[in-house]
Design a protein around this motif. Structure first.
Motif, PDB file in Angstrom:
ATOM      1  N   SER A  23     -14.042  -2.238  -1.423  1.00 35.34           N
ATOM      2  CA  SER A  23     -13.114  -2.284  -0.301  1.00 35.34           C
ATOM      3  C   SER A  23     -11.815  -1.603  -0.698  1.00 35.34           C
ATOM      4  O   SER A  23     -11.493  -1.483  -1.886  1.00 35.34           O
ATOM      5  CB  SER A  23     -12.828  -3.721   0.134  1.00 35.34           C
ATOM      6  OG  SER A  23     -12.092  -4.412  -0.863  1.00 35.34           O
ATOM      7  N   ILE A  24     -11.084  -1.130   0.305  1.00 39.03           N
ATOM      8  CA  ILE A  24      -9.737  -0.597   0.096  1.00 39.03           C
ATOM      9  C   ILE A  24      -8.853  -1.256   1.150  1.00 39.03           C
ATOM     10  O   ILE A  24      -9.162  -1.215   2.340  1.00 39.03           O
ATOM     11  CB  ILE A  24      -9.670   0.931   0.252  1.00 39.03           C
ATOM     12  CG1 ILE A  24     -10.639   1.626  -0.704  1.00 39.03           C
ATOM     13  CG2 ILE A  24      -8.250   1.434   0.001  1.00 39.03           C
ATOM     14  CD1 ILE A  24     -10.665   3.143  -0.553  1.00 39.03           C
ATOM     15  N   ARG A  25      -7.774  -1.875   0.710  1.00 34.73           N
ATOM     16  CA  ARG A  25      -6.902  -2.561   1.641  1.00 34.73           C
ATOM     17  C   ARG A  25      -5.437  -2.322   1.283  1.00 34.73           C
ATOM     18  O   ARG A  25      -5.122  -1.803   0.208  1.00 34.73           O
ATOM     19  CB  ARG A  25      -7.176  -4.067   1.640  1.00 34.73           C
ATOM     20  CG  ARG A  25      -6.868  -4.762   0.327  1.00 34.73           C
ATOM     21  CD  ARG A  25      -7.123  -6.255   0.373  1.00 34.73           C
ATOM     22  NE  ARG A  25      -6.813  -6.901  -0.900  1.00 34.73           N
ATOM     23  CZ  ARG A  25      -5.599  -7.314  -1.253  1.00 34.73           C
ATOM     24  NH1 ARG A  25      -4.573  -7.150  -0.403  1.00 34.73           N
ATOM     25  NH2 ARG A  25      -5.386  -7.889  -2.415  1.00 34.73           N
ATOM     26  N   ILE A  26      -4.562  -2.719   2.185  1.00 38.85           N
ATOM     27  CA  ILE A  26      -3.125  -2.632   1.964  1.00 38.85           C
ATOM     28  C   ILE A  26      -2.617  -3.990   1.494  1.00 38.85           C
ATOM     29  O   ILE A  26      -2.959  -5.024   2.074  1.00 38.85           O
ATOM     30  CB  ILE A  26      -2.388  -2.221   3.250  1.00 38.85           C
ATOM     31  CG1 ILE A  26      -2.895  -0.859   3.753  1.00 38.85           C
ATOM     32  CG2 ILE A  26      -0.882  -2.182   3.022  1.00 38.85           C
ATOM     33  CD1 ILE A  26      -2.692   0.283   2.790  1.00 38.85           C
ATOM     34  N   SER A  27      -1.814  -3.988   0.425  1.00 38.81           N
ATOM     35  CA  SER A  27      -1.232  -5.227  -0.087  1.00 38.81           C
ATOM     36  C   SER A  27       0.260  -5.264   0.222  1.00 38.81           C
ATOM     37  O   SER A  27       0.847  -4.274   0.660  1.00 38.81           O
ATOM     38  CB  SER A  27      -1.469  -5.347  -1.593  1.00 38.81           C
ATOM     39  OG  SER A  27      -0.806  -4.313  -2.283  1.00 38.81           O
ATOM     40  N   ARG A  28       0.880  -6.412  -0.047  1.00 43.86           N
ATOM     41  CA  ARG A  28       2.285  -6.615   0.299  1.00 43.86           C
ATOM     42  C   ARG A  28       3.214  -6.609  -0.921  1.00 43.86           C
ATOM     43  O   ARG A  28       4.408  -6.799  -0.767  1.00 43.86           O
ATOM     44  CB  ARG A  28       2.450  -7.955   1.027  1.00 43.86           C
ATOM     45  CG  ARG A  28       1.766  -8.006   2.383  1.00 43.86           C
ATOM     46  CD  ARG A  28       1.841  -9.401   2.977  1.00 43.86           C
ATOM     47  NE  ARG A  28       1.312  -9.439   4.326  1.00 43.86           N
ATOM     48  CZ  ARG A  28       2.056  -9.334   5.423  1.00 43.86           C
ATOM     49  NH1 ARG A  28       3.364  -9.210   5.300  1.00 43.86           N
ATOM     50  NH2 ARG A  28       1.515  -9.372   6.623  1.00 43.86           N
ATOM     51  N   GLY A  29       2.674  -6.419  -2.118  1.00 42.86           N
ATOM     52  CA  GLY A  29       3.502  -6.512  -3.315  1.00 42.86           C
ATOM     53  C   GLY A  29       4.587  -5.452  -3.376  1.00 42.86           C
ATOM     54  O   GLY A  29       4.386  -4.311  -2.940  1.00 42.86           O
ATOM     55  N   HIS A  30       5.750  -5.838  -3.901  1.00 43.45           N
ATOM     56  CA  HIS A  30       6.855  -4.894  -4.037  1.00 43.45           C
ATOM     57  C   HIS A  30       6.854  -4.243  -5.414  1.00 43.45           C
ATOM     58  O   HIS A  30       7.321  -3.123  -5.568  1.00 43.45           O
ATOM     59  CB  HIS A  30       8.201  -5.603  -3.838  1.00 43.45           C
ATOM     60  CG  HIS A  30       8.394  -6.129  -2.452  1.00 43.45           C
ATOM     61  ND1 HIS A  30       9.563  -6.706  -2.051  1.00 43.45           N
ATOM     62  CD2 HIS A  30       7.576  -6.153  -1.387  1.00 43.45           C
ATOM     63  CE1 HIS A  30       9.456  -7.082  -0.778  1.00 43.45           C
ATOM     64  NE2 HIS A  30       8.255  -6.758  -0.372  1.00 43.45           N
ATOM     65  N   LYS A  31       6.391  -4.962  -6.423  1.00 44.81           N
ATOM     66  CA  LYS A  31       6.455  -4.474  -7.792  1.00 44.81           C
ATOM     67  C   LYS A  31       5.162  -3.795  -8.218  1.00 44.81           C
ATOM     68  O   LYS A  31       5.175  -2.780  -8.906  1.00 44.81           O
ATOM     69  CB  LYS A  31       6.760  -5.639  -8.748  1.00 44.81           C
ATOM     70  CG  LYS A  31       8.029  -6.407  -8.394  1.00 44.81           C
ATOM     71  CD  LYS A  31       9.263  -5.537  -8.404  1.00 44.81           C
ATOM     72  CE  LYS A  31      10.504  -6.334  -8.032  1.00 44.81           C
ATOM     73  NZ  LYS A  31      11.710  -5.486  -7.977  1.00 44.81           N
ATOM     74  N   ASP A  60     -12.637  -3.948  -5.726  1.00 41.16           N
ATOM     75  CA  ASP A  60     -11.748  -3.999  -4.559  1.00 41.16           C
ATOM     76  C   ASP A  60     -10.412  -3.368  -4.933  1.00 41.16           C
ATOM     77  O   ASP A  60      -9.760  -3.785  -5.898  1.00 41.16           O
ATOM     78  CB  ASP A  60     -11.528  -5.444  -4.106  1.00 41.16           C
ATOM     79  CG  ASP A  60     -12.823  -6.107  -3.678  1.00 41.16           C
ATOM     80  OD1 ASP A  60     -13.452  -5.598  -2.729  1.00 41.16           O
ATOM     81  OD2 ASP A  60     -13.208  -7.125  -4.289  1.00 41.16           O
ATOM     82  N   ILE A  61      -9.989  -2.394  -4.161  1.00 42.18           N
ATOM     83  CA  ILE A  61      -8.740  -1.680  -4.439  1.00 42.18           C
ATOM     84  C   ILE A  61      -7.685  -2.072  -3.413  1.00 42.18           C
ATOM     85  O   ILE A  61      -7.966  -2.154  -2.210  1.00 42.18           O
ATOM     86  CB  ILE A  61      -8.976  -0.160  -4.437  1.00 42.18           C
ATOM     87  CG1 ILE A  61      -9.738   0.235  -5.705  1.00 42.18           C
ATOM     88  CG2 ILE A  61      -7.667   0.613  -4.333  1.00 42.18           C
ATOM     89  CD1 ILE A  61     -10.089   1.690  -5.773  1.00 42.18           C
ATOM     90  N   ALA A  62      -6.478  -2.311  -3.893  1.00 45.70           N
ATOM     91  CA  ALA A  62      -5.352  -2.633  -3.018  1.00 45.70           C
ATOM     92  C   ALA A  62      -4.210  -1.675  -3.345  1.00 45.70           C
ATOM     93  O   ALA A  62      -3.871  -1.465  -4.507  1.00 45.70           O
ATOM     94  CB  ALA A  62      -4.906  -4.076  -3.217  1.00 45.70           C
ATOM     95  N   ILE A  63      -3.634  -1.085  -2.319  1.00 52.08           N
ATOM     96  CA  ILE A  63      -2.470  -0.205  -2.459  1.00 52.08           C
ATOM     97  C   ILE A  63      -1.328  -0.839  -1.679  1.00 52.08           C
ATOM     98  O   ILE A  63      -1.484  -1.180  -0.499  1.00 52.08           O
ATOM     99  CB  ILE A  63      -2.754   1.211  -1.922  1.00 52.08           C
ATOM    100  CG1 ILE A  63      -4.010   1.807  -2.574  1.00 52.08           C
ATOM    101  CG2 ILE A  63      -1.540   2.110  -2.134  1.00 52.08           C
ATOM    102  CD1 ILE A  63      -3.905   2.030  -4.056  1.00 52.08           C
ATOM    103  N   SER A  64      -0.179  -0.982  -2.312  1.00 55.70           N
ATOM    104  CA  SER A  64       0.946  -1.646  -1.659  1.00 55.70           C
ATOM    105  C   SER A  64       1.505  -0.817  -0.509  1.00 55.70           C
ATOM    106  O   SER A  64       1.618   0.412  -0.607  1.00 55.70           O
ATOM    107  CB  SER A  64       2.058  -1.917  -2.670  1.00 55.70           C
ATOM    108  OG  SER A  64       3.216  -2.396  -2.018  1.00 55.70           O
ATOM    109  N   ALA A  65       1.899  -1.520   0.552  1.00 59.68           N
ATOM    110  CA  ALA A  65       2.517  -0.853   1.702  1.00 59.68           C
ATOM    111  C   ALA A  65       3.813  -0.166   1.311  1.00 59.68           C
ATOM    112  O   ALA A  65       4.245   0.775   1.988  1.00 59.68           O
ATOM    113  CB  ALA A  65       2.774  -1.862   2.818  1.00 59.68           C
ATOM    114  N   ILE A  66       4.430  -0.596   0.217  1.00 59.31           N
ATOM    115  CA  ILE A  66       5.689   0.021  -0.199  1.00 59.31           C
ATOM    116  C   ILE A  66       5.480   1.467  -0.637  1.00 59.31           C
ATOM    117  O   ILE A  66       6.430   2.252  -0.709  1.00 59.31           O
ATOM    118  CB  ILE A  66       6.350  -0.811  -1.326  1.00 59.31           C
ATOM    119  CG1 ILE A  66       7.872  -0.623  -1.294  1.00 59.31           C
ATOM    120  CG2 ILE A  66       5.777  -0.472  -2.686  1.00 59.31           C
ATOM    121  CD1 ILE A  66       8.626  -1.580  -2.168  1.00 59.31           C
TER     122      ILE A  66
END
Length: 218
Positions: free
Chosen positions: A137-145, A155-161
């Motif tokens: 899966s590829i999703r958007i995450s909320r992390g800032h750092k 599972d891959i997550a890329i921050s919205a920042i």
């Protein structure tokens, strides 16, 4: 001072330097630690400013416009608008106050999440397809750092920042996480793979990301 802190840390928050210190350390130890961290801290010292009438244009076509709204008083809010978002700033907000860039930055980060699915996800899926990779899966995450993450299950997550990065640096983050599908560490083999995914530009792009001046406080 924090009782449960195990080491001295420092970061910028709302235009000020926040230093977290364990209770047991001496003043001299804190001073020496800050001296050693000085180059990194000063390189990342916030220099962010926003101005009504001066839009922030992101690489991806999203535009944040800033306007004064007398009825908001000392409040600030954000609303979705055509092609981006409108940041409404009350007449009672002092734009030169140290905490104002931080207040606006937090709203911009929230606004970026509204568009990340349309900008970051297609880029990530395109990169995976080009490289012949199939993450679970590829999703958007909320992390800032943490800008990106790959789990052991694929599972891959890329921050919205990452919306605030130029496209080539988003590509670096994406390919970095795609390389973790094969190599879950940062071994030489990982870097060789990541460099191949980035057509020989891994070191160059890593340096650009490290030196990047963010248009927001994060």
């Amino acid at each position: 001072m924090r009782r449960n802190a195990s080491r001295i840390t420092a970061r910028w928050a709302d235009g000020r330097l926040l230093v977290i210190v364990p209770e047991w350390v001496s003043g001299e130890t804190v001073y020496n630690a800050l001296e050693s961290m000085r180059p990194r801290l000063m390189a990342r010292r916030p220099g962010v400013s926003f101005e009504p009438g001066r839009p922030l244009v992101l690489d991806g076509g999203v535009i944040f416009n800033f306007e004064r709204f007398p009825s908001l008083g000392d409040g600030i809010d954000i609303a979705r608008a055509k092609g981006g978002a409108l940041v409404r700033i009350g007449d009672g907000v002092d734009m030169s106050a140290p905490d104002t860039p931080g207040r606006i930055s937090r709203l911009l980060i929230h606004g970026a999440r509204l568009y990340a699915d349309d900008v970051i996800l297609p880029q990530a899926m395109e990169a995976a397809d080009r490289l012949g990779l199939s993450p679970r899966s590829i999703r958007i995450s909320r992390g800032h750092k943490v800008l990106g993450h790959c789990s052991g299950k694929g599972d891959i997550a890329i921050s919205a920042i990452c919306m605030f990065l130029p496209r080539e640096l988003r590509e670096y983050i994406i390919c970095h996480e795609l390389a973790h599908l094969t190599e879950m560490n940062h071994s030489p083999r990982f870097h060789l793979l990541c460099d191949r995914y980035l057509e020989g530009r891994e070191a160059e792009l890593a340096g650009k990301l490290d030196a990047y001046v963010w248009p927001i406080e994060k």
